[in-house]
Design an enzyme around this catalytic site. Sequence first.
Site: not given
Lengths: 380, 410
Positions: A57, A143, A272-273
């Site tokens: 959020e 990453s 996923h993100s």
Amino acid sequence: MRFLSESPSLHAHCYRVLDDNGQLIRHSNFIQVSEDIAVKMYSNMVTLQTLDTIFYEAQRQGRISFYVTTIGEEAINIASAAALTLDDFVFPQYREPGVLLWRGFTLQEFANQCFGNKADYGKGRQMPIHYGSNKHKYFTVSSTIATQIPHAVGAAYSLKMDKKDACAVTYFGDGGTSEGDFHAALNFAAVTEAPVIFICRNNGWAISTPTSDQFRSDGIAVRGQAYGVRSIRVDGNDVLAIYSAVHAARKMAVNEHRPILIEAVTYRVGHHSTSDDSTKYRPADEIEWWRMARDPVTRFRKWIESNGWWSSEAESQLRSSIRNQLLQAIQLAEKVEKPPVKDLFTDVYDDLPPNLREQEKLLRETINRHPKDYPADVPL
Amino acid sequence: MAAIFQGAGAAAALSSSPSNSIDSKKFLFSPRRPYSGMKGASFVVVRSDGRASLDLNPKGRRAQQLIANAVATKAGSSAASSSSKPGHELLLFEALQEGLEEEMERDPCVCVMGEDVGHYGGSYKVTKGLATKFGDLRVLDTPIAENSFTGMGIGAAMTGLRPVVEGMNMGFLLLAFNQISNNCGMLHYTSGGQFTIPIVIRGPGGVGRQLGAEHSQRLESYFQSIPGIQMVACSTPYNAKGLMKAAIRSENPVILFEHVLLYNLKERIPDEEYICNLEEAEMVRPGEHVTILTYSRMRYHVMQAAKTLVNKGYDPEVIDIRSLKPFDLYTIGNSVKKTHRVLIVEECMRTGGIGASLTAAITENFHDYLDAPVMCLSSQDVPTPYAGTLEEWTVVQPAQIVTAVEQLCQ
């Protein structure tokens, strides 16, 4: 002349302890878990779930720039971490903050990294969720996909040379198993007899690529045999199954100096993100079904409640407490100032070399000349 | 970067001044784990005049110390060390091996990994005998997976070992580019300094004799941009051993470039222990008329051209830059300020090579001291052909160097 079939007649067996309603499956063997550990695991799963909700959020509100949730994979995160010791090295992909949470990383420390403030151990250099903590033996998230898998083998090699009573553990998704590093690392771990546990979170999706487009093998567990690595398929949403499997794997890895491959079958409930909207490539009701009917947190809650170790009062107390702590942590992290400009140049090498010193000088001169163009919350 | 002293040439002079004599054993640090001895330690600085002093400021050391005759010249000609203790003669690959072996003895965390490095001894025999001496675990034979064993090396380095990763040929390390760029160079920075990667990545590269395009690559061009790594190139048995030892002791990831055609160079090197500074250039031949900057195999083409040039009446100053990242702009700058003309001779290709970066660095920093534009001789932008005659002409030849100097000095 007999060709080996490309797919086995039977899928590899999936180890389970609790059924969908959180009740013990008859004749299942598993490692007994004490009330303390069970409640601790459950609390950590709730914390992880709440952490994900609040931080997601926060990203949507623009307070942090990016976030990755672990919704649906709480059992893999927490139960595997609980079965390890603090001496084991953890090499995460990026969907395993629960392991760090179990090891004692505080909510404030999570918030600090996501806000990239002065208190972040990474000195504000990485994106949110790229946690790293050497005191928790949790290696900084990078990453790149699957690059951590050979790192874990190297760490296991180091532990073996030192004859330590510890192993290396690495996590990756179903997509990561397509990378060359996965293949070579498994091969190599087998050849060097390295004490390493490979945990694959087979959550069905690599961003928008379903596993049917990722590989044609019967999941990941069967690949172990191809490299000479002992492997097992586990229900990834079953806390007790994950706990037992990782516990047994660790024992084998450390005592027998062998690698173990664990395929934890689960589902990536979240996107996923925060840069992804998964309803674009999969049906919303599929996501909802996994979120509600197959939630690992609810499933485990049913089991601890049936043992008399948990109650709905404890539940609401825990959830509101965690929520408050998280909101406070975010508020605090937001206010802490950012790392200073000098941290842009340090740690590239062990000392600051002349070219970087010069570049820092040039940057400061530019900032002096055009102060309005530079962010006010970055101390000089 | 850790500051390290260079003791050899001056150590020779020490033996003749008994009142200040330093036991060479004092140069040896006691191994301890994790090895973090460099930072903050005080050093014995050996000056070229033989006096020794305790140097508590390693960075100030540069002002005191002359890099006098730290030169490797062709076999047989006199070097500084020949006037003192006899030293011993060996080939460059043996010098690398000696350096590696000494470091492995000194620090049990040092280990080697690569293809065929174990009982086969390495494709160029740099690791010969090490597996027998230190065991299969410390000299690890890897499967053919460069990205993965480099990744393994990084993981091992982050957990306390000091791996030396060998690429059988530098060109194969293109497969390891992901690990080298994304993890090796980055993880110290992105982890906020929590994890160090004291890895050494080494291997033979450069244009050989008809090895074909894929085995004749100059990886220093591709790696030079990666932040967080250091690059050095050795060219003589003396600096090969010294750089190998320094690279292993460094806390930063170091890429050590060797050249396929230089492994059999012979030289007499000191018996005492010594290290070469990773960030320093080597003065090969002092001169007045022109600064010639080079490294690795091209050093020998330059020295050959230098003989012709001297006969023609020129006095070139030849510097082997050795440190490819970062450049030793101090030594280079002093030379430019003296001669005002610069010629760079490199084996990299014209586009995006070390020469291109060096030209930019010199022009930016020493523009006022230049009497002529910086000249750079490089290989052509072509894959190296297999045919011997063609291959010869992709690489800079001494005749071209002579012509370039003549042009520059007009």
